[in-house]
Design a protein around this motif. Structure first.
Motif, mmCIF file in Angstrom:
data_model
loop_
_atom_site.group_PDB
_atom_site.id
_atom_site.type_symbol
_atom_site.label_atom_id
_atom_site.label_comp_id
_atom_site.label_asym_id
_atom_site.label_seq_id
_atom_site.Cartn_x
_atom_site.Cartn_y
_atom_site.Cartn_z
ATOM 1 N N PHE A 88 -8.186 6.359 20.175
ATOM 2 C CA PHE A 88 -7.097 6.419 21.004
ATOM 3 C C PHE A 88 -6.196 7.838 20.839
ATOM 4 C CE2 PHE A 88 -6.593 1.761 20.587
ATOM 5 C CZ PHE A 88 -7.297 1.486 21.887
ATOM 6 N N CYS A 89 -6.489 8.419 19.526
ATOM 7 C CA CYS A 89 -5.776 9.600 19.290
ATOM 8 C C CYS A 89 -6.433 10.704 20.116
ATOM 9 C CB CYS A 89 -5.888 9.835 17.566
ATOM 10 S SG CYS A 89 -4.537 8.954 16.760
ATOM 11 N N LEU A 90 -7.556 10.787 20.229
ATOM 12 C CA LEU A 90 -8.427 11.466 20.760
ATOM 13 C C LEU A 90 -8.154 11.566 22.451
ATOM 14 C CD1 LEU A 90 -11.973 11.655 19.249
ATOM 15 C CD2 LEU A 90 -10.278 13.366 18.866
ATOM 16 N N LEU A 91 -7.959 10.199 22.769
ATOM 17 C CA LEU A 91 -7.757 10.260 24.435
ATOM 18 C C LEU A 91 -6.180 10.956 24.586
ATOM 19 C CD1 LEU A 91 -8.244 8.852 26.952
ATOM 20 C CD2 LEU A 91 -7.375 6.718 26.297
ATOM 21 N N VAL A 92 -5.276 10.663 23.801
ATOM 22 C CA VAL A 92 -3.916 11.034 23.937
ATOM 23 C C VAL A 92 -4.029 12.664 23.906
ATOM 24 C CG1 VAL A 92 -1.728 10.991 23.118
ATOM 25 C CG2 VAL A 92 -3.038 8.803 23.028
ATOM 26 N N ILE A 93 -4.664 13.268 22.996
ATOM 27 C CA ILE A 93 -4.669 14.617 22.900
ATOM 28 C C ILE A 93 -5.058 15.091 24.234
ATOM 29 C CG2 ILE A 93 -5.978 16.542 21.841
ATOM 30 C CD1 ILE A 93 -5.757 14.953 19.124
ATOM 31 N N TYR A 94 -6.278 14.702 24.689
ATOM 32 C CA TYR A 94 -6.779 15.584 25.812
ATOM 33 C C TYR A 94 -5.913 14.967 27.004
ATOM 34 C CZ TYR A 94 -10.627 17.097 23.371
ATOM 35 O OH TYR A 94 -11.465 17.521 22.295
ATOM 36 N N PHE A 95 -5.302 13.821 27.198
ATOM 37 C CA PHE A 95 -4.603 13.380 28.355
ATOM 38 C C PHE A 95 -3.338 14.455 28.181
ATOM 39 C CE2 PHE A 95 -0.497 11.002 29.634
ATOM 40 C CZ PHE A 95 -0.876 10.801 30.936
ATOM 41 N N SER A 96 -2.686 14.604 27.087
ATOM 42 C CA SER A 96 -1.512 15.442 27.134
ATOM 43 C C SER A 96 -1.764 17.030 27.404
ATOM 44 C CB SER A 96 -1.029 15.370 25.556
ATOM 45 O OG SER A 96 0.262 16.179 25.161
ATOM 46 N N ALA A 97 -2.906 17.420 26.895
ATOM 47 C CA ALA A 97 -3.295 18.619 27.111
ATOM 48 C C ALA A 97 -3.449 18.950 28.701
ATOM 49 C CB ALA A 97 -4.764 18.950 26.536
ATOM 50 N N VAL A 160 2.071 9.633 18.608
ATOM 51 C CA VAL A 160 3.031 10.547 19.091
ATOM 52 C C VAL A 160 2.482 12.004 18.669
ATOM 53 C CG1 VAL A 160 5.408 11.486 18.622
ATOM 54 C CG2 VAL A 160 4.854 9.196 19.272
ATOM 55 N N ALA A 161 2.078 12.160 17.331
ATOM 56 C CA ALA A 161 1.537 13.292 16.868
ATOM 57 C C ALA A 161 0.139 13.937 17.855
ATOM 58 C CB ALA A 161 0.922 13.089 15.427
ATOM 59 N N SER A 162 -0.327 13.114 18.286
ATOM 60 C CA SER A 162 -1.656 13.554 18.953
ATOM 61 C C SER A 162 -0.937 13.917 20.431
ATOM 62 C CB SER A 162 -2.469 12.101 19.477
ATOM 63 O OG SER A 162 -3.076 11.738 18.115
#
Length: 319
Positions: A88-97, A160-162
């Motif tokens: 989930f963290c990796l998914l959120v990181i790339y979605f946010s980027a 949130v951090a991701s």
């Protein structure tokens, strides 16, 4: 006999002082001025190249820590008892980027180079902080029963951090391209971007070495604590990044929001640069070294007694 006293140029007129000397030595004066100008240009080019190395090594240090955390996050969170949190963290990181790549260019002109880079690197550090927080809550049985270590709080904090990490990536890369472009000119832009890319790509190799070293001597908390220290160091480097001499920060950031078509054309033009193409064999050699290193650290053929198994990923533990 009549004696005539010879008057000096100063006695005739103050404005004549040195005039004969200048006329006589005009060629020498011009040559000296040309030499001084050449030396000045060499100094400017030297300091400009140092600035390029500064931002290149700053990115390399920052992403050495991030890639180490990125590559092992899924397996580490599983070890800590959170089966899907790493994914989930990796998914959120790339979605946010991806999302913030369209928004960050509008914020960068208001923040400036230093603030954008410092904030972006600090957001990357939040991933390490949240990982340390999760490992700490899991390792200490007394903390598990507290409110701050409940699973319902650990998930939102990491997610949130991701998201902020993805935003930080959009800020960092948005500023990086503009900064290197301002350091370079039309003759050496390809070379400068090639040097930056080569130094930055070293982070992929160094992250594997870093992970091996950290897991040899530390557990999960020590791993994330070490990455946090590296991230803070990179944050300090970005916070004091030198400005491009002779241009105010407002002028430097003018024109940052560019259309995708214009940006794509600039990338194609840079890739066609002869100096950039000369560095491609080095990239190929580096890729081979990186591949061999990854096979060394991840091979299932490694001796189980010398490795720690992280979900199929082998990390050498001792000699």
């Amino acid at each position: 006999f009549f004696f005539f006293k010879q008057k000096t140029a100063y006695e005739i007129s103050a404005c004549l002082v040195g005039s004969e000397m200048c006329i006589r030595d005009r060629t020498n004066c011009m040559d000296e001025a040309l030499i001084n100008e050449t030396n000045t240009q060499k100094k400017i080019q030297f300091y400009t190249f140092l600035k390029l190395l500064y931002i290149s090594f700053s990115f390399m240090i920052m992403f050495t820590a991030f890639i180490a955390a990125h590559n092992l996050s899924v397996q580490l969170y599983k070890q800590l008892g959170f089966q899907n949190l790493g994914n989930f963290c990796l998914l959120v990181i790339y979605f946010s980027a991806g999302l913030n790549n369209f928004l960050a260019p509008k914020w960068v002109p208001n923040l400036g180079f230093r603030k954008s880079l410092a904030i972006g690197s600090l957001f990357y550090c939040l991933v390490y902080f949240s990982g340390f927080y999760t490992a700490k809550c899991t390792a200490d049985p007394k903390l598990k029963i507290t409110y701050w270590c409940k699973e319902g709080l650990i998930y939102p904090i990491n997610l949130v951090a991701s998201y902020l990490c993805g935003l930080g990536g959009a800020l960092l890369w948005g500023v990086q391209g503009r900064y290197v472009s301002l350091l370079a000119n039309q003759n050496n832009k390809g070379l400068y971007f090639g040097i930056f890319t080569g130094i930055y790509n070293c982070a992929s190799l160094l992250s594997g070495i870093l992970s091996t070293f950290l897991f040899t001597y530390f557990q999960n908390m020590g791993f994330y604590a070490s990455l946090s220290l590296i991230g803070i160091f990179a944050f300090l480097l970005f916070a004091f990044i030198p400005r491009v001499k002779g241009k105010s920060e407002e002028d430097q950031l003018e024109g940052v929001p560019e259309s995708l078509t214009k940006s794509f054309k600039q990338v194609i033009q840079t890739c066609k640069d002869k100096n950039f193409l000369k560095l491609q064999p080095l990239y190929f050699i580096f890729g081979l070294i990186l591949t061999i290193s990854c096979l060394l650290y991840t091979s299932d053929a490694a001796d189980d007694l010398l490795c720690v198994d992280l979900g199929g990923r082998r990390i050498i533990k001792k000699n």
